[in-house]
Design a protein around this motif. Structure first.
Motif, short mmCIF file in Angstrom:
data_model
loop_
_atom_site.label_atom_id
_atom_site.label_comp_id
_atom_site.label_asym_id
_atom_site.label_seq_id
_atom_site.Cartn_x
_atom_site.Cartn_y
_atom_site.Cartn_z
N TYR A 139 -0.52 4.89 -0.67
CA TYR A 139 -1.53 5.16 0.37
C TYR A 139 -0.98 4.76 1.73
O TYR A 139 -0.08 3.93 1.84
CB TYR A 139 -2.81 4.37 0.10
CG TYR A 139 -3.50 4.79 -1.16
CD1 TYR A 139 -4.15 6.02 -1.25
CD2 TYR A 139 -3.50 3.97 -2.28
CE1 TYR A 139 -4.78 6.42 -2.41
CE2 TYR A 139 -4.13 4.36 -3.45
CZ TYR A 139 -4.76 5.58 -3.50
OH TYR A 139 -5.38 5.97 -4.66
N LEU A 140 -1.57 5.34 2.77
CA LEU A 140 -1.15 4.99 4.12
C LEU A 140 -2.20 4.10 4.78
O LEU A 140 -3.40 4.28 4.55
CB LEU A 140 -0.94 6.26 4.95
CG LEU A 140 0.13 7.20 4.39
CD1 LEU A 140 0.29 8.42 5.28
CD2 LEU A 140 1.46 6.48 4.23
N PRO A 141 -1.76 3.16 5.61
CA PRO A 141 -2.73 2.24 6.21
C PRO A 141 -3.47 2.80 7.42
O PRO A 141 -4.43 2.19 7.88
CB PRO A 141 -1.85 1.05 6.63
CG PRO A 141 -0.50 1.63 6.86
CD PRO A 141 -0.37 2.80 5.92
N GLY A 142 -3.06 3.95 7.97
CA GLY A 142 -3.74 4.51 9.13
C GLY A 142 -2.90 5.61 9.74
O GLY A 142 -2.02 6.17 9.06
N LYS A 143 -3.17 5.94 11.01
CA LYS A 143 -2.45 7.03 11.67
C LYS A 143 -1.53 6.55 12.78
O LYS A 143 -0.50 7.14 13.05
CB LYS A 143 -3.45 8.01 12.29
CG LYS A 143 -4.21 8.83 11.28
CD LYS A 143 -5.09 9.86 11.98
CE LYS A 143 -5.86 10.64 10.94
NZ LYS A 143 -6.69 11.70 11.50
N PHE B 194 0.84 -1.21 0.00
CA PHE B 194 0.00 0.00 0.00
C PHE B 194 0.87 1.25 0.00
O PHE B 194 0.63 2.19 -0.74
CB PHE B 194 -0.92 0.03 1.23
CG PHE B 194 -2.13 -0.86 1.13
CD1 PHE B 194 -2.84 -0.98 -0.06
CD2 PHE B 194 -2.58 -1.58 2.23
CE1 PHE B 194 -3.97 -1.78 -0.15
CE2 PHE B 194 -3.70 -2.39 2.15
CZ PHE B 194 -4.40 -2.50 0.96
N VAL B 195 1.87 1.28 0.88
CA VAL B 195 2.65 2.50 1.06
C VAL B 195 3.64 2.70 -0.09
O VAL B 195 3.68 3.76 -0.70
CB VAL B 195 3.41 2.45 2.41
CG1 VAL B 195 4.31 3.68 2.57
CG2 VAL B 195 2.43 2.35 3.57
#
Lengths: 482, 422
Positions: free
Chosen positions: B160-164, B154-155
């Protein structure tokens, strides 16, 4: 704007709601279905054992015992027409001790009284011959050829697809917030997005059926949630047992089963634990321990080492344990509540019963001339013979592209699933098995997200696992902005 | 990046290599080296390179190229050689089936289903990550629980980022690398939790990915419950005792929206099982001879399909050997058969290959079960080698030379790594 008045509105798109919707779509009436989740079948229906019970387990004196056998017999035409996975693989209720033999005899007698054919008592030799992986302690078993396995979520998807084809108005992401009586014997159902007017309300809201009845002011019962944890095993163990294996039932439970699912993988479970919170779908280490400890006594070759996934579902249990199906003190409001096991088995019989009830209540129901009973059977590339595969991949290159390695699912099958209603990763997974195999989506998740994004024309961060807040990724900008 | 896809396949090949990652590419080069003319690599992705393509961090190639490269750079060097040596490369192509006559059934969207035959086959499909189901972590099933490798894709590949805020379960190398990557991308990494009393990744990754970024590593501690309905909300972690039983009285909650699993890799052996290759229950990969030939004649295996490696450099080395021998097999010039079986001792989980031949030199790879400070590796009674610190996360290798075996007349050698006698 013209206000539509539906003849019948079903609350709840689980196995029961979907079967009723499909049954009612045979008639020249205007039907709606309101489902709170983003897709149908996303509650208890996608988290149960997937067994069509043999028909002999329930007492003929209870409603559920009666509908169990009636429903059982209706699954073959349903599966034929709608093309979902269903196979009568038979079951064995196994006795591990002498004192359990009378229970087997009583079960056989009960089944025969209900007209269930083919029940046989097998001795140890026969058992070892037919199911060599059973424990040597299995001294006898009751064989029932009528028991089947089904993919319950697939049944829901195909039932609803067919109902929509025949005119059902399906509204997803539509939780009912209030129910009021309107003019001229009508009901008004309020959801966050819209208001619906209807003559009949069918309450098929599963574990929330008591809340829905309360909104309508006709609550006479409570629904309790009894959680069942299930554990799926690696396909390495395919074929270890050929039939559904039941332990000898006790007064409180049918016990923990070994289930060769329709797809061939083994599943073990369920546990049975009352829970307060109707959103509690957590699995527990105690539950897993209980399942594997229990199952090892019956099929010693099964161990927790082979577990690839686990999940939990909630049975909707009414006071008194029986189904609650029928009219209420207010005209037009019909309950279909407390549909716990064998609810899936009974579903087709429940659907015809509900149709009879609303006809008796005065709704004029004549059959449609143009009712279309079938939906196309989904293509399953991996199970086609080589020549068919060659032809299909030539006609449509997307069938030549494998997306899910573990279950060998092609891009074409995933695009078909999206065309036929999948909106989420779980929607794809439960329609095609992409992501259900041993890597559990490690390789195909990002591809499925790309396909959903392309077909639905939404950016990838808007793709969810199963609707609501179940997002998978965020764009870089959104996280660094805060 | 140079890529080229072969448009038309030949109906017959000397060697067909399944998988175009580091193992597959090295194997194809090895086969060519030994005189196999027609060599085909089949890869299911759009580009060859395998999982290296998403490993954008440095640390690759120190052994093989004597310089530090990123994953894509390492892959590119091999790919260029592959293209120079006229190996056919079929990307975006899936191997559906291999039968016992080594006919390989392929499928791609461009060319549909086709069958090519091979004199020798090399299986180099790599590995997959263990998932939550394998460790049966209790709790709910929200979005936000994913394997470290998927998060890496993903990254690094999709942007994209998987979360915070992330928690990482397991101290495998991919998890450690991702702890650093997520930190660099602006996420907060609350900690890495490892159920074992020792880390499962390379020491250099512990230092460069955790210590340098002040990310805590909690040993003998694991995630005992996952919370959240739609999206992950928090995890409960607890220390465990020697039997891995959590002490719930000392558990605590960590709010997070992302849980990465870095709990090990499993060899990808769907095709090996179809071919009924004999599988080692410890490595979960095929049992191999010193030529990297499996229990089926003419079927060779290499890389993470056989056992999980910690460095790609060793994969290349092993795959080159497998490819050379596949080339020799295809051109009917095989070396003498193995005559000695290697048996792992008490503190050796496995060794690869499973058999060797006394007439030539072999590199034997093995993993210890328990970490040891000062230790000695015993090859039966014929040879011993002093080792410094050994632990399960770092593969031990031993060069077995013919001269060790001059005085040995048996057929079985026990390989063990034991504490140095004090």
């Amino acid at each position: 704007m013209k206000i539509v008045l539906y003849d019948v509105t079903i609350i709840g798109g689980g196995a029961i709601g979907c079967t009723i919707a499909r049954e009612l779509s045979r008639y020249q009436i205007n039907v709606a279905l309101l489902e709170k989740e983003i897709e149908v079948g996303f509650g208890t229906s996608k988290a149960n054992s997937g067994i069509i019970h043999g028909g002999h387990h329930g007492s003929p004196d209870s409603l559920k015992g009666k509908l169990e056998w009636e429903g059982n017999q209706l699954w073959d035409p349903l599966a034929d027409e709608l093309g979902f996975g269903f196979r009568r693989i038979g079951e064995l209720t196994v006795a591990l001790a002498e004192d359990q033999l009378p229970t087997l005899n009583a079960l056989k007698e009960q089944g025969e009284k209900k007209g269930v054919p083919g029940l046989e008592l097998w001795d140890r030799d026969r058992l070892q011959q037919e199911e060599p992986s059973l424990s040597e302690n299995a001294i006898a078993a009751l064989f029932a050829p009528t028991t089947g396995v089904v993919n319950p979520y697939e049944a829901c998807f195909n039932l609803i697809e067919n109902a929509v084809l025949n005119g059902l108005n399906l509204f997803v992401s539509s939780p009912v917030q209030s129910i009021t009586e309107g003019p001229d014997n009508t009901w008004i159902l309020q959801t966050p997005k819209k208001e619906y007017r209807t003559r009949f309300v069918i309450n098929a809201a599963g574990v929330f059926a008591d809340r829905i009845a309360e909104l309508a002011g006709v609550r006479t019962f409570s629904i309790h949630a009894r959680k069942g944890e299930e554990y799926l095993l690696d396909k390495r163990l395919c074929g270890l047992v050929k039939r559904v294996i039941f332990p000898c039932p006790t007064p409180v439970s049918k016990g923990i089963l070994v289930i060769p699912t329709f797809d061939g993988t083994l599943m073990v479970g369920p546990t049975a634990e009352m829970v307060e919170d109707k959103y509690n779908l957590a699995t527990s280490s105690a539950g897993g321990q209980q399942v594997f400890d229990f199952v090892r006594n019956v099929v010693p070759g099964i161990s927790a080492r082979d577990c690839i996934a686990e999940f939990a579902g909630l049975r909707a249990v009414a006071d008194g344990e029986d189904f609650i199906i029928g009219t209420t003190s207010k005209k037009g409001f019909i309950n279909v509540a407390g549909i716990q096991s064998p609810g899936l088995t009974a579903a087709p019989a429940i659907a015809t019963l509900v149709a009879d009830i609303i006809r008796d209540e005065g709704l004029s129901m004549s059959l449609k001339d143009d009712f279309e009973p079938a939906v196309p059977k989904p293509i399953h590339f991996a199970s086609l013979p080589t020549e068919k595969q060659i032809e299909l991949a030539r006609q449509n290159p997307s069938y030549g592209q494998i997306v899910c390695r573990c279950e060998l699912i092609t891009e074409g099958e995933i695009l078909d699933a999206i065309d036929r209603g999948a909106k989420t990763l779980d929607g794809i997974k439960f329609r095609t098995r992409a992501g259900m195999g041993r890597c559990q989506g490690g390789f195909c998740t990002s591809r499925c997200m790309e396909l959903l994004s392309r077909k639905m024309d939404v950016p990838i961060p808007e793709i969810t696992k199963r609707g609501g807040e179940s997002w998978v990724v965020k764009p870089r900008t959104e996280l660094t902005a805060t | 990046m140079i890529t080229a896809e072969t448009q038309h396949l030949k109906p017959e090949y000397d060697v067909v290599v399944v998988g175009g990652g580091p193992a597959g590419m090295a194997a194809a080069l090895g086969a060519k080296e030994m005189g196999a003319d027609r060599v085909l690599i089949v890869d299911r992705e759009k580009e060859a390179g395998g999982i290296l393509l998403q490993c954008i961090h440095p640390g690759f190639g120190l052994q093989h190229f004597k310089e530090e490269l990123t994953g894509p750079e390492y892959a590119q060097r091999f790919l260029e050689k592959v293209l120079e040596t006229e190996v056919d490369l079929a990307t975006d192509t899936y191997v559906l089936d291999i039968d016992k006559d080594k006919r390989v059934k392929l499928m791609s969207s461009d060319r549909g289903v086709e069958i090519v035959s091979a004199k020798a086959v090399v299986l180099a499909m790599g590995a997959r990550e263990r998932t939550r189901g394998a460790i049966r972590t209790p709790g709910s099933r929200p979005s936000g629980v994913l394997t470290a490798g998927l998060a890496q894709k993903f990254v690094n590949m999709l942007g994209y980022l998987p979360g915070k805020r992330a928690v990482i379960l397991g101290s495998g190398d991919i998890g450690l690398i991702m702890a650093r990557r997520l930190t660099l991308e602006g996420l907060e990494v609350a900690g890495v939790f490892e159920i074992m009393p020792h880390a499962n990744g390379l020491n250099r990754n512990i230092v460069q990915c955790l210590h340098d970024y002040n990310i805590p590593l909690h040993l003998s501690t694991t995630v005992v419950e996952i919370h959240g309905s739609d999206r992950l909300e928090k995890v409960t972690v607890a220390p465990v005792d020697e039997t891995f039983t959590p002490d719930m009285s000392r558990s605590w909650d960590i709010p997070c929206d992302t849980l990465l699993l870095s709990i090990g890799l499993i060899p990808e052996n769907e095709l090996s099982r179809q071919l009924n290759l004999r599988i080692d229950p410890v490595t979960r990969g095929p049992i191999v001879r010193s030529t990297m030939e499996s229990s089926m004649d003419g079927v060779f295996v290499c890389g993470n399909v056989v056992h999980i490696h910690d460095l790609v450099d060793f994969v290349s080395q092993e795959a080159l050997l497998a490819g050379r021998n596949a080339g020799l097999y295809a051109t009917q010039q095989q070396p003498p058969e193995d005559n000695i079986r290697l048996v792992p001792g008490e503190n050796v989980a496995y060794c690869v290959p499973h058999t060797i031949s006394s007439d030539r030199e072999h590199t034997v790879y093995m993993r210890v079960r328990k970490p040891l400070e000062a230790s000695v590796l015993n090859l039966g009674e014929v040879y011993e080698k002093k080792l410094r610190y050994v632990f399960p996360a770092e593969m031990v290798n031993l060069k077995v030379r013919p001269r060790f075996l001059h005085e040995f007349h048996g057929d079985t050698l026990k390989v063990d790594i034991v504490p140095t006698a004090s």
